[in-house]
Motif scaffolding. Structure first.
Motif, mmCIF file in Angstrom:
data_model
loop_
_atom_site.group_PDB
_atom_site.id
_atom_site.type_symbol
_atom_site.label_atom_id
_atom_site.label_comp_id
_atom_site.label_asym_id
_atom_site.label_seq_id
_atom_site.Cartn_x
_atom_site.Cartn_y
_atom_site.Cartn_z
ATOM 1 N N GLY A 316 16.311 6.388 18.447
ATOM 2 C CA GLY A 316 15.356 6.861 17.436
ATOM 3 C C GLY A 316 15.295 5.894 16.266
ATOM 4 O O GLY A 316 14.253 5.338 15.934
ATOM 5 N N VAL A 317 16.450 5.684 15.630
ATOM 6 C CA VAL A 317 16.612 4.571 14.692
ATOM 7 C C VAL A 317 17.176 3.415 15.503
ATOM 8 O O VAL A 317 18.284 3.495 16.022
ATOM 9 C CB VAL A 317 17.569 4.932 13.542
ATOM 10 C CG1 VAL A 317 17.763 3.729 12.621
ATOM 11 C CG2 VAL A 317 17.042 6.129 12.756
ATOM 12 N N GLY A 318 16.402 2.372 15.650
ATOM 13 C CA GLY A 318 16.787 1.274 16.525
ATOM 14 C C GLY A 318 17.852 0.390 15.917
ATOM 15 O O GLY A 318 18.118 0.423 14.707
ATOM 16 N N VAL A 319 18.486 -0.403 16.772
ATOM 17 C CA VAL A 319 19.487 -1.368 16.330
ATOM 18 C C VAL A 319 19.306 -2.650 17.120
ATOM 19 O O VAL A 319 18.699 -2.663 18.192
ATOM 20 C CB VAL A 319 20.930 -0.845 16.535
ATOM 21 C CG1 VAL A 319 21.170 0.438 15.760
ATOM 22 C CG2 VAL A 319 21.249 -0.649 18.013
ATOM 23 N N ASP A 320 19.870 -3.715 16.589
ATOM 24 C CA ASP A 320 20.036 -4.938 17.366
ATOM 25 C C ASP A 320 21.407 -4.821 18.023
ATOM 26 O O ASP A 320 22.439 -4.854 17.352
ATOM 27 C CB ASP A 320 19.974 -6.171 16.457
ATOM 28 C CG ASP A 320 19.942 -7.462 17.246
ATOM 29 O OD1 ASP A 320 20.734 -7.577 18.205
ATOM 30 O OD2 ASP A 320 19.146 -8.359 16.909
ATOM 31 N N PHE A 321 21.431 -4.656 19.344
ATOM 32 C CA PHE A 321 22.679 -4.345 20.028
ATOM 33 C C PHE A 321 23.704 -5.471 19.943
ATOM 34 O O PHE A 321 24.882 -5.245 20.188
ATOM 35 C CB PHE A 321 22.399 -4.011 21.499
ATOM 36 C CG PHE A 321 21.624 -2.737 21.680
ATOM 37 C CD1 PHE A 321 22.201 -1.514 21.425
ATOM 38 C CD2 PHE A 321 20.295 -2.769 22.084
ATOM 39 C CE1 PHE A 321 21.487 -0.330 21.586
ATOM 40 C CE2 PHE A 321 19.571 -1.597 22.251
ATOM 41 C CZ PHE A 321 20.165 -0.375 21.999
#
Length: 868
Positions: A316-321
């Motif tokens: 939902g809230v994205g991240v840079d993995f």
């Protein structure tokens, strides 16, 4: 009319938020692939620069032996690119830009289209890997892909970030497989509900899977499971409904109307989340109820809750993995952990109240709650001297310790904030964070800046940015007791017991007390900080003992004083050993007690002192000593083992290296008196991951009543770096002694009438030189496990044909063995390597033959099965 009006409104709503990505796809079963036709509309500021994520896993890893890799890998091929009028456009492959990936991974990771057109049509084909892992994979009756199976526009400056986008998918009908996608299905087409990081896709075989569908307050829940797992599916649905209820209350309603849960055939107890969907490992369906049905339901709920929490945080809230994965895993794990308290009132790992006599026996081997399980990870950071910040990028953390940082340390940072602010205040802040950044991908600076509205920046620095390991402690100076927080501003709960009562408060500063005023102090009594060493957190020190019946205290907190006893048979006699043990886990333990030896009529034959010393100050050194002294006669025995390993940074082709060891020195010994002793040094070199090599050499000095024996052994195995089913590996054995001490067929049981003439030839020999050649090996690759009387589960079975030659005291022995190695799984889905060997041997010099059986762990099969 009302239904028609609603449908029109839904379609208008979808049109008004038109998909950036529009896909028409077809499953090609023969090729294990998806053929896709993508029409993508670029935003004004976007370039036609597409990530081809499947290609990041499409190349052989040059740092790994093929034993650890699958031959069939995933990939994506670009067939053609046109504009909206079907005019062909030039395109090229480029290396993926992020240096967080290794060079071999980056090849052909980018599709670059040479155009300034904003509407592009891309024809592509994406290939699934075969049964090699849990994602991007195909099994006999299911295809699974969560992220990036189609080209996705990315920012050149990101490392592993999937930008949120609207997407629609239409799938050509298939007679054998049913598609599962997230989103609304309208007129045969699936539309994302808002923006997704990627549309997940699963195809299940109609004849193999069923669906259980339930309505909760806010969502439709679909559990997709293999037939015969109806009961587990129903249990899963209750967990999903409860976790959604708790997370929705804490963080707000999700955009998805339907949540799909899919049974993943790959073994294990794990979960993997995507937009509106998550996978659950086969262990939660097939083996979760082995032996004690219902024992692992708390663990099941925890994993379900964690994966659902990703739909708020990480998806939902994205991240840079690769850059800020803690903003996904730490938040999801914290959310799951606090949901345990709301559902169960505690954070139990398993059902400790299950009314079965075996429940207590499991409590001796399993930790009882998630706090202690997490503490094991936190402790290992200090024990292995790993110093990393929660915010460190993936290439800065040893690959085998990344989960400890992102899951355990990051979650503990949030627990500390919860103590500092109050849990309800923190969940409200996280709900506000979700509302602000939903369908966006904030950086770690954005995250910390957001939190700095509520928390001092110095506290946030020590919780998330400071690499130093935290070790709070109680110290004494003069008549003072000092709470020392290790020069770090980590919010820490302190519990103080005085004559007036108990007080609890949270501090970020050192505190002093007068000794005379204090009865007891506990630092961080709830295990909420990432304190790497907790034995020094208590005044007075905690004592755990089976005599005091206080087993609920963690071994990471307490010194242990236990009474232990054992009863076994030795050479047809009965032996009882009892002792008192003092332990500081895992650094040392001292045991002192007695042993007694009885005849078959239980007459006492011997009685003596029994003592043990075990030292393990760090992961690379251990010393174990045992001393027995008879009180009836002059018999004594001192035995022990010294182990020293050399730590190394092992490059396995990941973003960072692993902390491991390849060389170990062992010294085993036994001393009875100056006329009877054994000294056995061993050197082991193991580099299976890189080179496929295992090597072990030993020397034995045996003094038996001043009859000296010198013996030497060398065992080695080599696995060729290929995927061939034949001549895949070989092992060598070399044994030499100046007296007859070896039995080259010691573990073989004759299937012929006794006595076996061939086996009796080799009871004791001086020299053995042998080779074991892997002639052929294959697996039935079954991905459907079968339970046996609800005690254990059998998965795929490996079969190996070996050719054997041994030169034994200059006599030639030839053999063939056929090994059957089933994958056996027990409760918690633990895999135990087992090898059933059937062999035939021929001794030409005496024209003798034998047919044998052994339940063995020979070098080839042991290594192969442990790796699998």
């Amino acid at each position: 009319m009302k239904k028609l009006l609603i449908s029109i409104i839904v379609i208008i709503n979808l049109i008004s938020f038109a998909a950036n990505y529009d896909l028409n796809i077809r499953l090609i079963e023969k090729e294990k692939a998806i053929l896709g036709y993508l029409t993508v509309t670029l935003e004004n500021n976007e370039e036609p620069y597409f990530a081809l994520f499947p290609n990041l896993d499409s190349h052989d890893n040059p740092y790994l032996n093929s034993l650890f890799e699958s031959k069939e890998k995933s990939r994506i091929d670009i067939i053609k690119v046109t504009d909206e009028n079907n005019n062909l456009l030039d395109f090229s492959y480029e290396n993926y830009p992020s240096k967080k990936f290794r060079n071999y991974q980056r090849k052909n990771g980018i599709l670059k289209v040479n155009t300034n057109k904003k509407i592009l049509k891309i024809t592509f084909k994406t290939y699934f890997s075969k049964k090699a892992n849990a994602d991007n994979v195909t099994f006999d009756d299911i295809y699974i892909w969560r992220f990036g199976w189609y080209p996705i526009v990315i920012n050149k400056n990101s490392d592993y970030l999937l930008p949120h986008h609207t997407v629609s998918v239409k799938i050509e009908n298939n007679d054998n497989f049913i598609p599962i996608l997230s989103g609304k299905k309208i007129n045969g087409k699936y539309y994302s509900e808002g923006k997704y990081v990627s549309m997940p896709i699963v195809f299940i075989k109609k004849e193999s899977f069923n669906k259980l569908s339930l309505n909760s307050k806010d969502y439709i829940i679909n559990i997709w499971y293999r037939k015969g797992q109806e009961q587990r599916a129903a249990v899963m649905a209750t967990h999903v409904i409860k976790a959604l209820e708790l997370h929705t209350k804490d963080f707000g309603k999700l955009k998805y109307s339907t949540i799909n849960v899919v049974q993943d055939p790959y073994p294990g107890m794990y979960g993997m989340a995507a937009d509106g969907m998550f996978l659950l490992g086969d262990g939660f369906f097939t083996t979760a109820d082995l032996v004690l049905p219902g024992l692992l339901e708390p663990l099941t709920f925890y994993v379900v809750s964690h994966e659902l929490a990703h739909m708020w945080f990480g998806i939902g809230v994205g991240v840079d993995f690769a850059d800020n994965n803690f903003m996904s895993e730490s938040l999801a794990d914290y959310s799951a952990h606090i949901s345990m308290y709301e559902k169960y009132g505690d954070d139990r790992l398993y059902n400790i109240y299950l009314p079965d006599i075996l429940t207590d026996s499991f409590s001796e081997t399993l930790v009882k709650n998630f706090s202690v399980l997490d503490q094991k990870g936190i402790f290992n950071l200090g024990y292995y001297k790993i110093e990393n910040a929660v915010t460190d990028d993936i290439d800065k953390i040893p690959v085998n310790f990344a989960s400890y940082i992102y899951y355990n340390k990051g979650k503990r940072a949030l627990f500390s904030l919860g103590d500092y602010l109050g849990r309800r205040k923190l969940t409200n802040i996280l709900a506000e964070y979700y509302e602000k950044y939903n369908e966006k991908s904030p950086t770690e600076n954005d995250f910390l800046t957001f939190l700095s509205k509520y928390v001092d920046k110095d506290i946030l620095y020590d919780l998330f940015i400071n690499k130093k390991n935290f070790d709070a402690s109680i110290k004494h100076k003069d008549n003072k007791i000092i709470i020392d927080l290790d020069d770090m501003k980590i919010p820490t709960k302190i519990r103080v017991l005085t004559k007036e009562g108990t007080k609890e408060y949270v501090t970020v500063k050192n505190i002093e007390y007068n000794v005379k005023d204090i009865l007891a102090i506990d630092i961080d009594p709830d295990m909420h900080t990432f304190d790497v060493e907790r034995h020094n957190n208590h005044y007075p020190p905690l004592i755990k003992s089976n005599l005091l019946l206080n087993d609920d205290i963690s071994k990471f907190d307490a010194y242990e004083i236990n009474f232990k006893t054992s009863f076994n048979t030795v050479n047809n006699f009965y032996q009882n050993s009892s002792f008192v043990s003092f332990e500081k886990f895992p650094y040392y333990n001292f045991d002192l007690g007695y042993y007694s030896l009885y005849s078959d009529t239980f007459s006492v034959l011997d009685l003596g002192i029994n003592s043990n010393i075990n030292l393990k100050p760090n992961p690379w050194f251990s010393l174990n000593l045992n001393y027995l002294k008879s009180l009836y006669n002059s018999y004594q025995n001192l035995s022990g083992q010294l182990s020293i390993s050399i730590p190394t940074q092992l490059d396995i082709g990941s973003s960072s290296k692993a902390i491991a060891y390849s060389t170990t020195f062992l010294l085993n010994g036994e001393f009875i008196d100056l006329k009877n002793y054994l000294i056995n040094p061993t050197l082991i070199y193991e580099n299976l991951y890189n080179l496929g090599i295992y090597l072990s050499g030993s020397y034995y000095l045996i003094n038996n009543n001043e009859n000296y024996v010198n013996a030497y052994t060398l065992n080695t195995a080599y696995f060729f770096d290929n995927y061939l089913p034949f001549l895949n590996s070989f092992s060598l054995e070399l044994k030499y002694a100046d007296s007859s001490v070896f039995n080259p067929l010691y573990d073989k049981i004759s299937l012929l009438e006794e006595p076996d003439a061939l086996l009796s030839q080799f009871n004791l020999v001086k020299e053995v030189y042998g080779i074991n050649l892997d002639l052929f090996n294959f697996s039935d690759e079954s991905d459907k496990r079968i339970n046996v009387f609800n005690l254990f589960s059998i998965g795929d079975i490996d079969y190996t044909l070996n050719g054997i030659y041994k030169l034994i005291d200059y006599d030639n022995l030839f053999g063939l063995t056929f090994d059957i190695s089933p994958e056996i799984y027990f409760i918690t889905d633990e895999n135990i390597p087992i090898d059933l060997e059937f062999g035939t041997y021929y001794l030409p010099s005496k024209n003798l033959y034998s047919i044998t059986f052994s339940f063995s762990t020979t070098l080839d099969t042991t290594i192969r099965n442990i790796i699998k």
